[in-house]
Design a protein around this motif. Sequence first.
Motif, PDB file in Angstrom:
ATOM      1  N   MET A   1       0.842  -1.175   0.000  1.00 20.91           N
ATOM      2  CA  MET A   1       0.000   0.000   0.000  1.00 20.91           C
ATOM      3  C   MET A   1       0.892   1.245   0.000  1.00 20.91           C
ATOM      4  N   PHE A   2       0.571   2.150  -0.889  1.00 20.26           N
ATOM      5  CA  PHE A   2       1.283   3.424  -0.968  1.00 20.26           C
ATOM      6  C   PHE A   2       0.449   4.507  -0.301  1.00 20.26           C
ATOM      7  N   TYR A   3       1.116   5.361   0.454  1.00 21.82           N
ATOM      8  CA  TYR A   3       0.465   6.492   1.088  1.00 21.82           C
ATOM      9  C   TYR A   3       1.074   7.753   0.498  1.00 21.82           C
ATOM     10  N   VAL A   4       0.250   8.596  -0.044  1.00 22.88           N
ATOM     11  CA  VAL A   4       0.713   9.776  -0.761  1.00 22.88           C
ATOM     12  C   VAL A   4       0.301  11.032  -0.005  1.00 22.88           C
ATOM     13  N   ASP A   5       1.225  11.959   0.093  1.00 22.59           N
ATOM     14  CA  ASP A   5       0.972  13.239   0.735  1.00 22.59           C
ATOM     15  C   ASP A   5       1.730  14.291  -0.058  1.00 22.59           C
ATOM     16  N   HIS A   6       1.556  15.534   0.288  1.00 24.11           N
ATOM     17  CA  HIS A   6       2.305  16.591  -0.405  1.00 24.11           C
ATOM     18  C   HIS A   6       2.699  17.683   0.583  1.00 24.11           C
ATOM     19  N   PHE A   7       3.692  18.447   0.167  1.00 16.98           N
ATOM     20  CA  PHE A   7       4.250  19.516   0.991  1.00 16.98           C
ATOM     21  C   PHE A   7       4.424  20.740   0.107  1.00 16.98           C
ATOM     22  N   GLN A   8       3.904  21.873   0.542  1.00 10.64           N
ATOM     23  CA  GLN A   8       4.076  23.121  -0.205  1.00 10.64           C
ATOM     24  C   GLN A   8       5.411  23.744   0.201  1.00 10.64           C
ATOM     25  N   SER A   9       6.320  23.844  -0.764  1.00 16.75           N
ATOM     26  CA  SER A   9       7.662  24.357  -0.484  1.00 16.75           C
ATOM     27  C   SER A   9       7.946  25.594  -1.324  1.00 16.75           C
ATOM     28  N   PRO A  10       9.029  26.282  -1.048  1.00 15.53           N
ATOM     29  CA  PRO A  10       9.410  27.436  -1.871  1.00 15.53           C
ATOM     30  C   PRO A  10       9.741  27.065  -3.323  1.00 15.53           C
ATOM     31  N   ILE A  11      10.000  25.771  -3.589  1.00 13.12           N
ATOM     32  CA  ILE A  11      10.286  25.356  -4.965  1.00 13.12           C
ATOM     33  C   ILE A  11       9.084  24.679  -5.606  1.00 13.12           C
ATOM     34  N   GLY A  12       7.929  24.775  -4.975  1.00 10.28           N
ATOM     35  CA  GLY A  12       6.709  24.192  -5.510  1.00 10.28           C
ATOM     36  C   GLY A  12       6.235  23.022  -4.666  1.00 10.28           C
ATOM     37  N   THR A  13       5.165  22.386  -5.128  1.00  9.92           N
ATOM     38  CA  THR A  13       4.607  21.251  -4.404  1.00  9.92           C
ATOM     39  C   THR A  13       5.548  20.060  -4.508  1.00  9.92           C
ATOM     40  N   ILE A  14       5.840  19.465  -3.363  1.00  8.39           N
ATOM     41  CA  ILE A  14       6.658  18.261  -3.294  1.00  8.39           C
ATOM     42  C   ILE A  14       5.727  17.121  -2.911  1.00  8.39           C
ATOM     43  N   TYR A  15       5.725  16.066  -3.717  1.00  9.25           N
ATOM     44  CA  TYR A  15       4.867  14.908  -3.481  1.00  9.25           C
ATOM     45  C   TYR A  15       5.666  13.829  -2.756  1.00  9.25           C
ATOM     46  N   LEU A  16       5.091  13.286  -1.691  1.00 11.50           N
ATOM     47  CA  LEU A  16       5.759  12.310  -0.839  1.00 11.50           C
ATOM     48  C   LEU A  16       5.035  10.977  -0.932  1.00 11.50           C
ATOM     49  N   GLY A 141      21.736  19.637 -15.140  1.00 18.00           N
ATOM     50  CA  GLY A 141      20.376  19.165 -14.949  1.00 18.00           C
ATOM     51  C   GLY A 141      19.956  18.793 -13.538  1.00 18.00           C
ATOM     52  N   TYR A 142      18.658  18.946 -13.301  1.00 19.58           N
ATOM     53  CA  TYR A 142      18.070  18.571 -12.017  1.00 19.58           C
ATOM     54  C   TYR A 142      16.583  18.348 -12.231  1.00 19.58           C
ATOM     55  N   ALA A 143      16.096  17.191 -11.787  1.00 21.21           N
ATOM     56  CA  ALA A 143      14.665  16.871 -11.873  1.00 21.21           C
ATOM     57  C   ALA A 143      14.144  17.180 -13.273  1.00 21.21           C
ATOM     58  N   GLY A 144      14.869  16.686 -14.268  1.00 21.40           N
ATOM     59  CA  GLY A 144      14.523  16.998 -15.648  1.00 21.40           C
ATOM     60  C   GLY A 144      15.196  18.298 -16.035  1.00 21.40           C
ATOM     61  N   ASN A 145      14.408  19.313 -16.280  1.00 24.37           N
ATOM     62  CA  ASN A 145      14.952  20.618 -16.680  1.00 24.37           C
ATOM     63  C   ASN A 145      14.731  21.675 -15.605  1.00 24.37           C
ATOM     64  N   HIS A 146      14.790  21.305 -14.371  1.00 27.58           N
ATOM     65  CA  HIS A 146      14.478  22.225 -13.285  1.00 27.58           C
ATOM     66  C   HIS A 146      15.726  22.685 -12.541  1.00 27.58           C
ATOM     67  N   VAL A 147      16.654  23.235 -13.293  1.00 26.27           N
ATOM     68  CA  VAL A 147      17.901  23.720 -12.700  1.00 26.27           C
ATOM     69  C   VAL A 147      17.615  24.857 -11.717  1.00 26.27           C
ATOM     70  N   ASP A 148      16.522  25.581 -11.916  1.00 24.02           N
ATOM     71  CA  ASP A 148      16.161  26.655 -10.989  1.00 24.02           C
ATOM     72  C   ASP A 148      15.922  26.106  -9.580  1.00 24.02           C
ATOM     73  N   LYS A 149      15.364  24.913  -9.476  1.00 19.06           N
ATOM     74  CA  LYS A 149      15.138  24.299  -8.167  1.00 19.06           C
ATOM     75  C   LYS A 149      16.480  23.935  -7.529  1.00 19.06           C
ATOM     76  N   LYS A 150      17.392  23.430  -8.344  1.00 21.54           N
ATOM     77  CA  LYS A 150      18.729  23.084  -7.856  1.00 21.54           C
ATOM     78  C   LYS A 150      19.431  24.345  -7.348  1.00 21.54           C
ATOM     79  N   ALA A 151      19.348  25.416  -8.122  1.00 20.23           N
ATOM     80  CA  ALA A 151      19.976  26.674  -7.720  1.00 20.23           C
ATOM     81  C   ALA A 151      19.391  27.160  -6.395  1.00 20.23           C
ATOM     82  N   TYR A 152      18.087  27.074  -6.244  1.00 19.89           N
ATOM     83  CA  TYR A 152      17.451  27.504  -5.002  1.00 19.89           C
ATOM     84  C   TYR A 152      17.978  26.699  -3.820  1.00 19.89           C
TER      85      TYR A 152
END
Length: 163
Positions: A1-16, A141-152
């Motif tokens: 069983m998978f349990y899914v949640d999310h977190f609102q962060s400065p780099i956007g929604t993070i899915y857990l 690269g980071y998370a595909g093309n999300h180098v801005d998230k890496k920089a943050y």
Amino acid sequence: MFYVDHFQSPIGTIYLVAENGTLSNVFLTEDSFQDWETKVENTQAETPLTVEVKKQLDAYFNQKRKSFDLPITYKGTAFQMNVWKALRTIPFGETWSYLDVAKAIGNEKAVRAIGQANRRNPLPIIVPCHRVIGKNQRLVGYAGNHVDKKAYLLELEGAAYKL
């Protein structure tokens, strides 16, 4: 069983994603989460573990935590798991090159494969693949093309890099 949640962060929604009492996936984009979600059944919401993950992520983003103390599980090849283990040793606020990671796992010729293992890291931020940059100190690269998230994340940690 998978349990899914999310977190609102400065780099956007993070899915857990938690399974069997461990954190198994962190998704930094909705697209990557949706790709995963279409492959599984029986997702549910918040658990005590995801509450703890969110608490630790909040502390990290508020510069009150430098590492994570969470039960984690990741699935990959032996090589990938070796790389991910090495990533967990990169100190907060520091960066390593892909060659540095290759040396850490005892395989200096594996620089390109290190990049692929980073790309497949199922637990970004928790397993800090964002701390790996090009040998010229440039962001790659980071998370595909999300180098801005890496920089943050690197700026949050006070790590040096070049654009």
